[in-house]
Write an enzyme that holds these catalytic residues in place. Sequence first.
Site, mmCIF file in Angstrom:
data_model
loop_
_atom_site.group_PDB
_atom_site.id
_atom_site.type_symbol
_atom_site.label_atom_id
_atom_site.label_comp_id
_atom_site.label_asym_id
_atom_site.label_seq_id
_atom_site.Cartn_x
_atom_site.Cartn_y
_atom_site.Cartn_z
ATOM 1 N N HIS A 95 -50.127 -18.701 32.466
ATOM 2 C CA HIS A 95 -48.947 -19.441 32.960
ATOM 3 C C HIS A 95 -48.819 -20.703 32.121
ATOM 4 C CE1 HIS A 95 -48.255 -16.718 36.334
ATOM 5 N NE2 HIS A 95 -49.532 -16.463 36.136
ATOM 6 N N GLU A 102 -59.585 -28.044 30.822
ATOM 7 C CA GLU A 102 -60.732 -27.285 31.328
ATOM 8 C C GLU A 102 -62.021 -27.984 30.941
ATOM 9 O OE1 GLU A 102 -60.820 -23.229 29.940
ATOM 10 O OE2 GLU A 102 -62.509 -22.689 31.233
ATOM 11 N N ARG A 174 -73.863 -21.458 24.957
ATOM 12 C CA ARG A 174 -73.051 -20.867 26.030
ATOM 13 C C ARG A 174 -72.370 -19.535 25.666
ATOM 14 N NH1 ARG A 174 -67.483 -23.282 25.307
ATOM 15 N NH2 ARG A 174 -67.326 -23.426 23.073
ATOM 16 N N ASP A 190 -45.012 -28.350 37.522
ATOM 17 C CA ASP A 190 -43.875 -28.780 38.331
ATOM 18 C C ASP A 190 -43.568 -27.698 39.368
ATOM 19 O OD1 ASP A 190 -41.693 -26.982 37.392
ATOM 20 O OD2 ASP A 190 -42.108 -27.952 35.473
ATOM 21 N N HIS A 192 -40.923 -26.040 40.264
ATOM 22 C CA HIS A 192 -40.192 -24.832 39.869
ATOM 23 C C HIS A 192 -41.141 -23.780 39.288
ATOM 24 C CE1 HIS A 192 -37.632 -22.011 37.925
ATOM 25 N NE2 HIS A 192 -37.986 -22.416 36.723
ATOM 26 N N ARG A 201 -48.493 -14.437 41.644
ATOM 27 C CA ARG A 201 -49.919 -14.369 41.960
ATOM 28 C C ARG A 201 -50.262 -14.221 43.437
ATOM 29 N NH1 ARG A 201 -51.963 -12.493 37.299
ATOM 30 N NH2 ARG A 201 -51.197 -13.726 35.556
HETATM 31 C C1 FAD Z 1 -49.737 -8.306 37.941
HETATM 32 C C2 FAD Z 1 -49.814 -8.891 36.554
HETATM 33 C C3 FAD Z 1 -50.362 -8.149 35.527
HETATM 34 C C4 FAD Z 1 -50.416 -8.683 34.229
HETATM 35 N N1 FAD Z 1 -50.992 -7.948 33.216
HETATM 36 C C5 FAD Z 1 -51.069 -8.467 31.969
HETATM 37 C C6 FAD Z 1 -51.688 -7.736 30.905
HETATM 38 O O1 FAD Z 1 -52.151 -6.618 31.089
HETATM 39 N N2 FAD Z 1 -51.773 -8.314 29.673
HETATM 40 C C7 FAD Z 1 -51.258 -9.553 29.421
HETATM 41 O O2 FAD Z 1 -51.340 -10.031 28.285
HETATM 42 N N3 FAD Z 1 -50.673 -10.280 30.413
HETATM 43 C C8 FAD Z 1 -50.576 -9.779 31.669
HETATM 44 N N4 FAD Z 1 -49.998 -10.518 32.678
HETATM 45 C C9 FAD Z 1 -49.512 -11.868 32.368
HETATM 46 C C10 FAD Z 1 -47.967 -11.917 32.302
HETATM 47 O O3 FAD Z 1 -47.460 -11.093 31.275
HETATM 48 C C11 FAD Z 1 -47.484 -13.362 32.100
HETATM 49 O O4 FAD Z 1 -47.975 -13.813 30.846
HETATM 50 C C12 FAD Z 1 -47.993 -14.308 33.161
HETATM 51 O O5 FAD Z 1 -47.745 -13.772 34.431
HETATM 52 C C13 FAD Z 1 -47.282 -15.657 33.033
HETATM 53 O O6 FAD Z 1 -45.943 -15.481 33.411
HETATM 54 P P1 FAD Z 1 -44.789 -16.329 32.736
HETATM 55 O O7 FAD Z 1 -44.788 -16.152 31.263
HETATM 56 O O8 FAD Z 1 -43.502 -15.959 33.429
HETATM 57 O O9 FAD Z 1 -45.200 -17.830 33.180
HETATM 58 P P2 FAD Z 1 -45.179 -19.186 32.327
HETATM 59 O O10 FAD Z 1 -45.998 -19.055 31.110
HETATM 60 O O11 FAD Z 1 -45.516 -20.286 33.296
HETATM 61 O O12 FAD Z 1 -43.708 -19.317 31.894
HETATM 62 C C14 FAD Z 1 -42.668 -19.506 32.859
HETATM 63 C C15 FAD Z 1 -41.360 -19.095 32.202
HETATM 64 O O13 FAD Z 1 -41.103 -19.965 31.096
HETATM 65 C C16 FAD Z 1 -40.544 -19.221 30.024
HETATM 66 N N5 FAD Z 1 -41.441 -19.315 28.863
HETATM 67 C C17 FAD Z 1 -42.657 -19.916 28.808
HETATM 68 N N6 FAD Z 1 -43.165 -19.825 27.564
HETATM 69 C C18 FAD Z 1 -42.266 -19.146 26.837
HETATM 70 C C19 FAD Z 1 -42.235 -18.700 25.490
HETATM 71 N N7 FAD Z 1 -43.209 -18.952 24.617
HETATM 72 N N8 FAD Z 1 -41.146 -18.018 25.079
HETATM 73 C C20 FAD Z 1 -40.140 -17.739 25.922
HETATM 74 N N9 FAD Z 1 -40.099 -18.121 27.209
HETATM 75 C C21 FAD Z 1 -41.162 -18.814 27.663
HETATM 76 C C22 FAD Z 1 -40.356 -17.786 30.522
HETATM 77 O O14 FAD Z 1 -39.090 -17.669 31.089
HETATM 78 C C23 FAD Z 1 -41.395 -17.689 31.620
HETATM 79 O O15 FAD Z 1 -41.097 -16.694 32.603
HETATM 80 C C24 FAD Z 1 -49.918 -9.998 33.965
HETATM 81 C C25 FAD Z 1 -49.369 -10.744 35.021
HETATM 82 C C26 FAD Z 1 -49.312 -10.205 36.298
HETATM 83 C C27 FAD Z 1 -48.720 -11.044 37.406
#
Ligand code: FAD
Length: 325
Positions: A95, A102, A174, A190, A192, A201
Amino acid sequence: METKRPTIPAAEEILGGYFPVLDHGFVSLVDYMGSDEDVERAARVSYGYGTRKVSQTRGLIRYLRRHRHTTPSEMVELKFHCAMPMFVARQWIRHRTASVNETSGRYSLMPLLFYTPGKDQFQLQSRSNNQGREGGAPPEVYKEAVERWERLRKESGDTYAWLLGEDVARELARIDLPLSMYTQWYWKMDLHNLLHFLSLRVDPRAQWEIRQYAHVIAGMVKRVAPLSYEAWVDYDLEGRVLTRVDRDALSRLVAADEAGVHARDGAVVGAQELKAAGLSAREITELAEKLRAPDHPDFELDLSTMKTAEDVAKEMYEAVPGTFE
Ligand SMILES: Cc1cc2nc3c(=O)[nH]c(=O)nc-3n(C[C@H](O)[C@H](O)[C@H](O)COP(=O)(O)OP(=O)(O)OC[C@H]3O[C@@H](n4cnc5c(N)ncnc54)[C@H](O)[C@@H]3O)c2cc1C
Protein backbone atom coordinates in the site's frame (compact mmCIF):
# COMPACT_ATOMS: atom_id res chain seq x y z
CA MET A 1 -1.05 25.20 27.21
CA GLU A 2 -4.46 24.16 25.95
CA THR A 3 -4.53 22.94 22.36
CA LYS A 4 -6.45 24.79 19.68
CA ARG A 5 -6.61 21.61 17.65
CA PRO A 6 -9.85 19.64 17.49
CA THR A 7 -9.59 16.47 19.59
CA ILE A 8 -11.95 13.52 19.62
CA PRO A 9 -12.63 12.00 23.07
CA ALA A 10 -13.10 8.46 21.71
CA ALA A 11 -9.72 8.69 19.94
CA GLU A 12 -7.99 10.30 22.92
CA GLU A 13 -9.14 7.36 25.05
CA ILE A 14 -7.03 4.91 23.03
CA LEU A 15 -4.19 7.20 21.95
CA GLY A 16 -0.85 5.55 22.75
CA GLY A 17 -2.54 2.34 23.92
CA TYR A 18 -1.32 -0.93 22.37
CA PHE A 19 -3.82 -3.48 21.02
CA PRO A 20 -2.43 -7.02 20.72
CA VAL A 21 -2.75 -8.74 17.33
CA LEU A 22 -1.74 -12.38 16.65
CA ASP A 23 0.67 -13.87 19.20
CA HIS A 24 3.26 -11.08 19.51
CA GLY A 25 2.01 -8.23 17.31
CA PHE A 26 0.22 -5.01 18.06
CA VAL A 27 -1.30 -1.84 16.66
CA SER A 28 -1.19 1.47 18.47
CA LEU A 29 -2.74 4.74 17.33
CA VAL A 30 0.17 7.09 17.99
CA ASP A 31 -1.41 10.27 16.68
CA TYR A 32 -4.13 11.64 14.45
CA MET A 33 -4.79 14.91 12.67
CA GLY A 34 -8.39 15.90 12.13
CA SER A 35 -11.73 14.16 12.09
CA ASP A 36 -15.04 14.22 10.24
CA GLU A 37 -15.40 17.98 10.72
CA ASP A 38 -12.07 18.51 8.96
CA VAL A 39 -13.32 16.59 5.94
CA GLU A 40 -16.28 18.95 5.83
CA ARG A 41 -14.15 22.06 6.38
CA ALA A 42 -11.82 21.04 3.55
CA ALA A 43 -14.75 20.29 1.25
CA ARG A 44 -16.27 23.71 1.93
CA VAL A 45 -12.87 25.43 2.12
CA SER A 46 -14.36 27.18 5.14
CA TYR A 47 -12.93 29.64 7.67
CA GLY A 48 -12.15 28.41 11.20
CA TYR A 49 -14.44 26.20 13.19
CA GLY A 50 -18.12 26.67 12.49
CA THR A 51 -21.15 25.36 14.29
CA ARG A 52 -22.48 22.87 11.79
CA LYS A 53 -24.96 20.30 13.01
CA VAL A 54 -23.75 16.67 13.10
CA SER A 55 -26.57 15.80 10.68
CA GLN A 56 -25.23 18.34 8.15
CA THR A 57 -21.67 17.01 8.47
CA ARG A 58 -22.95 13.44 8.12
CA GLY A 59 -24.98 14.31 5.02
CA LEU A 60 -22.01 15.96 3.33
CA ILE A 61 -19.57 13.16 4.21
CA ARG A 62 -21.96 10.57 2.84
CA TYR A 63 -22.49 12.60 -0.33
CA LEU A 64 -18.72 12.96 -0.86
CA ARG A 65 -18.14 9.24 -0.42
CA ARG A 66 -21.02 8.20 -2.67
CA HIS A 67 -19.75 10.45 -5.42
CA ARG A 68 -16.06 9.64 -4.92
CA HIS A 69 -15.09 13.19 -4.08
CA THR A 70 -12.12 11.92 -2.14
CA THR A 71 -9.60 14.72 -1.60
CA PRO A 72 -11.34 16.23 1.47
CA SER A 73 -10.77 12.95 3.34
CA GLU A 74 -7.05 13.17 2.52
CA MET A 75 -6.94 16.08 5.00
CA VAL A 76 -7.30 13.68 7.93
CA GLU A 77 -4.28 11.57 8.88
CA LEU A 78 -3.67 8.70 11.29
CA LYS A 79 -0.30 7.48 12.52
CA PHE A 80 0.24 3.99 13.91
CA HIS A 81 2.96 1.94 15.56
CA CYS A 82 2.57 -1.69 14.48
CA ALA A 83 4.39 -4.98 14.91
CA MET A 84 3.66 -7.82 12.52
CA PRO A 85 5.31 -10.96 11.09
CA MET A 86 7.49 -10.18 8.08
CA PHE A 87 5.19 -12.02 5.67
CA VAL A 88 2.35 -9.75 6.79
CA ALA A 89 4.59 -6.68 6.46
CA ARG A 90 5.33 -7.71 2.90
CA GLN A 91 1.63 -7.62 1.98
CA TRP A 92 1.06 -4.44 3.96
CA ILE A 93 3.94 -2.51 2.37
CA ARG A 94 2.28 -2.85 -1.04
CA HIS A 95 0.00 0.00 0.00
CA ARG A 96 2.23 2.69 -1.42
CA THR A 97 0.28 5.71 -0.28
CA ALA A 98 1.54 5.35 3.30
CA SER A 99 4.57 6.94 4.93
CA VAL A 100 6.53 4.15 6.59
CA ASN A 101 9.56 3.82 8.77
CA GLU A 102 10.51 0.24 9.63
CA THR A 103 12.87 -0.86 12.35
CA SER A 104 16.34 -1.38 10.88
CA GLY A 105 17.88 -4.84 11.15
CA ARG A 106 21.17 -3.20 10.13
CA TYR A 107 21.08 -0.92 13.14
CA SER A 108 18.97 -2.65 15.81
CA LEU A 109 19.13 -6.06 17.40
CA MET A 110 16.08 -8.01 16.31
CA PRO A 111 13.80 -9.54 18.99
CA LEU A 112 13.52 -13.28 18.38
CA LEU A 113 9.73 -13.36 18.29
CA PHE A 114 8.06 -15.62 15.74
CA TYR A 115 4.46 -16.08 14.67
CA THR A 116 2.86 -19.47 15.23
CA PRO A 117 -0.63 -19.91 13.75
CA GLY A 118 -3.17 -21.18 16.26
CA LYS A 119 -4.79 -24.58 15.70
CA ASP A 120 -7.92 -22.97 14.21
CA GLN A 121 -5.92 -21.16 11.59
CA PHE A 122 -3.78 -24.14 10.65
CA GLN A 123 -5.75 -25.22 7.58
CA LEU A 124 -5.25 -27.01 4.29
CA GLN A 125 -4.80 -25.49 0.84
CA SER A 126 -8.14 -24.19 -0.48
CA ARG A 127 -9.41 -26.04 -3.55
CA SER A 128 -11.48 -23.11 -4.79
CA ASN A 129 -9.01 -20.27 -4.13
CA ASN A 130 -5.32 -20.74 -4.88
CA GLN A 131 -4.55 -17.88 -2.48
CA GLY A 132 -6.51 -19.33 0.43
CA ARG A 133 -6.96 -21.95 3.11
CA GLU A 134 -9.98 -23.97 4.17
CA GLY A 135 -11.17 -26.72 6.49
CA GLY A 136 -9.23 -28.29 9.31
CA ALA A 137 -5.86 -30.02 9.24
CA PRO A 138 -5.08 -33.27 11.08
CA PRO A 139 -3.94 -32.52 14.67
CA GLU A 140 -0.81 -34.66 14.24
CA VAL A 141 0.24 -32.52 11.25
CA TYR A 142 -0.25 -29.36 13.34
CA LYS A 143 1.78 -30.87 16.20
CA GLU A 144 4.64 -31.79 13.89
CA ALA A 145 4.48 -28.42 12.10
CA VAL A 146 4.90 -26.60 15.42
CA GLU A 147 7.82 -28.87 16.38
CA ARG A 148 9.50 -28.30 13.00
CA TRP A 149 8.95 -24.54 13.14
CA GLU A 150 10.40 -24.43 16.65
CA ARG A 151 13.51 -26.37 15.55
CA LEU A 152 14.04 -24.08 12.56
CA ARG A 153 13.52 -20.93 14.58
CA LYS A 154 15.88 -22.05 17.31
CA GLU A 155 18.54 -22.87 14.75
CA SER A 156 18.08 -19.58 12.98
CA GLY A 157 17.90 -17.56 16.23
CA ASP A 158 21.00 -19.32 17.61
CA THR A 159 22.91 -18.59 14.40
CA TYR A 160 21.87 -14.93 14.61
CA ALA A 161 23.03 -14.72 18.24
CA TRP A 162 26.28 -16.54 17.41
CA LEU A 163 27.08 -14.21 14.48
CA LEU A 164 26.44 -11.17 16.68
CA GLY A 165 28.59 -12.73 19.38
CA GLU A 166 31.40 -13.02 16.79
CA ASP A 167 30.92 -9.28 16.09
CA VAL A 168 29.66 -9.92 12.57
CA ALA A 169 27.77 -6.87 11.26
CA ARG A 170 24.08 -6.84 12.19
CA GLU A 171 23.17 -6.30 8.54
CA LEU A 172 24.70 -9.71 7.76
CA ALA A 173 23.80 -11.55 10.96
CA ARG A 174 20.11 -11.10 10.18
CA ILE A 175 20.00 -12.44 6.62
CA ASP A 176 18.57 -15.87 7.41
CA LEU A 177 15.95 -14.88 9.96
CA PRO A 178 12.61 -16.36 8.89
CA LEU A 179 9.51 -14.66 7.46
CA SER A 180 7.55 -15.59 10.59
CA MET A 181 9.68 -13.16 12.61
CA TYR A 182 8.12 -9.96 13.83
CA THR A 183 9.15 -6.57 12.53
CA GLN A 184 7.82 -3.13 13.51
CA TRP A 185 7.08 0.15 11.88
CA TYR A 186 5.59 3.56 12.19
CA TRP A 187 2.94 3.84 9.51
CA LYS A 188 1.00 6.97 8.57
CA MET A 189 -1.78 7.31 6.04
CA ASP A 190 -4.48 9.77 5.13
CA LEU A 191 -8.06 8.75 5.73
CA HIS A 192 -8.95 8.32 2.06
CA ASN A 193 -6.14 5.84 1.38
CA LEU A 194 -6.58 4.20 4.77
CA LEU A 195 -10.20 3.36 3.98
CA HIS A 196 -9.02 1.93 0.65
CA PHE A 197 -6.44 -0.16 2.56
CA LEU A 198 -9.18 -1.37 4.90
CA SER A 199 -11.54 -2.27 2.05
CA LEU A 200 -8.85 -4.57 0.65
CA ARG A 201 -7.56 -5.93 3.92
CA VAL A 202 -10.70 -6.64 5.96
CA ASP A 203 -12.04 -8.49 2.94
CA PRO A 204 -12.26 -12.28 3.44
CA ARG A 205 -10.04 -12.71 0.36
CA ALA A 206 -7.12 -11.07 2.20
CA GLN A 207 -4.94 -13.38 4.29
CA TRP A 208 -6.42 -14.02 7.73
CA GLU A 209 -3.35 -12.67 9.54
CA ILE A 210 -3.34 -9.23 7.87
CA ARG A 211 -7.11 -9.10 8.36
CA GLN A 212 -6.62 -9.19 12.12
CA TYR A 213 -4.57 -5.98 11.85
CA ALA A 214 -7.12 -4.37 9.54
CA HIS A 215 -9.91 -5.12 12.03
CA VAL A 216 -8.08 -3.27 14.81
CA ILE A 217 -7.23 -0.33 12.53
CA ALA A 218 -10.89 -0.15 11.43
CA GLY A 219 -11.87 0.07 15.11
CA MET A 220 -9.44 2.97 15.50
CA VAL A 221 -10.78 4.78 12.43
CA LYS A 222 -14.28 4.35 13.85
CA ARG A 223 -13.16 6.32 16.89
CA VAL A 224 -11.26 9.06 15.02
CA ALA A 225 -13.80 9.73 12.26
CA PRO A 226 -17.06 7.87 13.02
CA LEU A 227 -19.12 9.46 10.24
CA SER A 228 -16.51 8.69 7.58
CA TYR A 229 -16.25 5.16 8.96
CA GLU A 230 -20.03 4.74 8.75
CA ALA A 231 -20.09 6.03 5.16
CA TRP A 232 -17.23 3.69 4.25
CA VAL A 233 -19.11 0.66 5.63
CA ASP A 234 -22.31 1.63 3.81
CA TYR A 235 -20.91 2.64 0.43
CA ASP A 236 -17.60 0.82 0.08
CA LEU A 237 -17.22 -2.14 2.39
CA GLU A 238 -20.80 -3.37 2.13
CA GLY A 239 -21.51 -1.77 -1.24
CA ARG A 240 -20.93 -3.61 -4.53
CA VAL A 241 -20.27 -2.40 -8.04
CA LEU A 242 -22.89 -3.53 -10.55
CA THR A 243 -21.66 -4.29 -14.04
CA ARG A 244 -23.56 -3.47 -17.22
CA VAL A 245 -24.95 -7.01 -17.44
CA ASP A 246 -25.82 -7.02 -13.71
CA ARG A 247 -27.84 -3.83 -14.16
CA ASP A 248 -29.46 -5.16 -17.29
CA ALA A 249 -30.62 -8.31 -15.48
CA LEU A 250 -31.77 -6.46 -12.37
CA SER A 251 -33.72 -3.86 -14.35
CA ARG A 252 -35.74 -6.73 -15.85
CA LEU A 253 -36.53 -8.04 -12.36
CA VAL A 254 -37.28 -4.85 -10.47
CA ALA A 255 -38.39 -1.30 -11.20
CA ALA A 256 -37.57 1.65 -8.98
CA ASP A 257 -38.96 5.16 -8.75
CA GLU A 258 -39.68 7.78 -6.06
CA ALA A 259 -42.35 5.47 -4.62
CA GLY A 260 -39.83 2.68 -3.97
CA VAL A 261 -38.56 -0.53 -5.52
CA HIS A 262 -41.08 -2.94 -7.04
CA ALA A 263 -40.63 -6.53 -8.20
CA ARG A 264 -41.72 -7.12 -11.80
CA ASP A 265 -44.26 -9.91 -11.45
CA GLY A 266 -42.94 -13.32 -12.33
CA ALA A 267 -39.80 -12.02 -14.04
CA VAL A 268 -36.82 -14.40 -14.07
CA VAL A 269 -33.38 -14.04 -15.62
CA GLY A 270 -31.93 -17.55 -15.79
CA ALA A 271 -28.27 -18.58 -15.76
CA GLN A 272 -28.41 -19.37 -19.50
CA GLU A 273 -29.57 -15.83 -20.25
CA LEU A 274 -26.85 -14.37 -18.05
CA LYS A 275 -24.27 -16.49 -19.89
CA ALA A 276 -25.67 -15.43 -23.25
CA ALA A 277 -25.38 -11.80 -22.08
CA GLY A 278 -21.67 -12.37 -21.51
CA LEU A 279 -21.30 -13.35 -17.83
CA SER A 280 -18.83 -16.14 -17.04
CA ALA A 281 -19.78 -18.80 -14.47
CA ARG A 282 -17.56 -16.98 -11.97
CA GLU A 283 -19.31 -13.67 -12.62
CA ILE A 284 -22.68 -15.34 -12.05
CA THR A 285 -21.42 -16.58 -8.66
CA GLU A 286 -20.14 -13.08 -7.94
CA LEU A 287 -23.52 -11.57 -8.86
CA ALA A 288 -25.21 -13.92 -6.40
CA GLU A 289 -22.69 -12.81 -3.75
CA LYS A 290 -23.37 -9.14 -4.54
CA LEU A 291 -27.09 -9.64 -4.01
CA ARG A 292 -26.80 -11.41 -0.66
CA ALA A 293 -27.76 -9.27 2.34
CA PRO A 294 -24.63 -7.65 3.80
CA ASP A 295 -23.06 -8.75 7.08
CA HIS A 296 -23.10 -5.51 9.12
CA PRO A 297 -19.56 -5.87 10.44
CA ASP A 298 -18.58 -4.27 13.69
CA PHE A 299 -14.95 -3.41 14.28
CA GLU A 300 -15.41 -2.17 17.84
CA LEU A 301 -12.12 -2.27 19.78
CA ASP A 302 -11.98 -4.40 22.90
CA LEU A 303 -10.55 -1.90 25.39
CA SER A 304 -9.92 -4.63 27.96
CA THR A 305 -7.05 -5.90 25.75
CA MET A 306 -5.27 -2.51 25.54
CA LYS A 307 -1.71 -2.60 26.90
CA THR A 308 0.73 0.16 27.77
CA ALA A 309 3.79 1.00 25.67
CA GLU A 310 5.97 -0.19 28.57
CA ASP A 311 4.35 -3.67 28.62
CA VAL A 312 4.88 -4.09 24.89
CA ALA A 313 8.44 -2.74 24.92
CA LYS A 314 9.36 -5.15 27.73
CA GLU A 315 8.26 -8.18 25.67
CA MET A 316 10.31 -6.95 22.70
CA TYR A 317 13.48 -6.19 24.70
CA GLU A 318 13.34 -9.52 26.49
CA ALA A 319 13.30 -11.34 23.14
CA VAL A 320 16.54 -9.74 21.90
CA PRO A 321 19.40 -12.27 22.07
CA GLY A 322 21.48 -11.24 25.06
CA THR A 323 24.75 -13.23 24.89
CA PHE A 324 26.76 -10.29 23.55
CA GLU A 325 25.26 -7.45 25.64
C1 FAD B 1 -6.35 -10.30 -1.77
C2 FAD B 1 -5.10 -9.67 -2.34
C3 FAD B 1 -4.21 -10.44 -3.05
C4 FAD B 1 -3.06 -9.86 -3.60
N1 FAD B 1 -2.16 -10.64 -4.29
C5 FAD B 1 -1.03 -10.09 -4.80
C6 FAD B 1 -0.07 -10.89 -5.49
O1 FAD B 1 -0.24 -12.09 -5.65
N2 FAD B 1 1.07 -10.29 -5.96
C7 FAD B 1 1.29 -8.95 -5.81
O2 FAD B 1 2.32 -8.45 -6.27
N3 FAD B 1 0.40 -8.17 -5.15
C8 FAD B 1 -0.74 -8.70 -4.64
N4 FAD B 1 -1.64 -7.90 -3.95
C9 FAD B 1 -1.32 -6.48 -3.77
C10 FAD B 1 -2.19 -5.59 -4.69
O3 FAD B 1 -1.96 -5.85 -6.06
C11 FAD B 1 -1.93 -4.10 -4.39
O4 FAD B 1 -0.57 -3.83 -4.70
C12 FAD B 1 -2.15 -3.74 -2.94
O5 FAD B 1 -3.40 -4.22 -2.52
C13 FAD B 1 -2.11 -2.22 -2.78
O6 FAD B 1 -3.25 -1.68 -3.39
P1 FAD B 1 -3.21 -0.26 -4.08
O7 FAD B 1 -2.15 -0.21 -5.13
O8 FAD B 1 -4.60 0.05 -4.56
O9 FAD B 1 -2.87 0.69 -2.82
P2 FAD B 1 -1.87 1.94 -2.72
O10 FAD B 1 -0.50 1.55 -3.10
O11 FAD B 1 -2.08 2.53 -1.36
O12 FAD B 1 -2.40 2.91 -3.79
C14 FAD B 1 -3.69 3.51 -3.68
C15 FAD B 1 -4.10 3.97 -5.06
O13 FAD B 1 -3.19 4.98 -5.50
C16 FAD B 1 -2.93 4.82 -6.89
N5 FAD B 1 -1.50 4.56 -7.08
C17 FAD B 1 -0.55 4.40 -6.11
N6 FAD B 1 0.66 4.21 -6.67
C18 FAD B 1 0.47 4.24 -8.00
C19 FAD B 1 1.33 4.07 -9.11
N7 FAD B 1 2.64 3.86 -8.99
N8 FAD B 1 0.80 4.16 -10.35
C20 FAD B 1 -0.52 4.37 -10.52
N9 FAD B 1 -1.40 4.53 -9.52
C21 FAD B 1 -0.91 4.46 -8.27
C22 FAD B 1 -3.82 3.67 -7.38
O14 FAD B 1 -5.04 4.19 -7.80
C23 FAD B 1 -4.04 2.87 -6.11
O15 FAD B 1 -5.23 2.08 -6.13
C24 FAD B 1 -2.79 -8.46 -3.42
C25 FAD B 1 -3.71 -7.69 -2.69
C26 FAD B 1 -4.85 -8.27 -2.15
C27 FAD B 1 -5.80 -7.41 -1.36
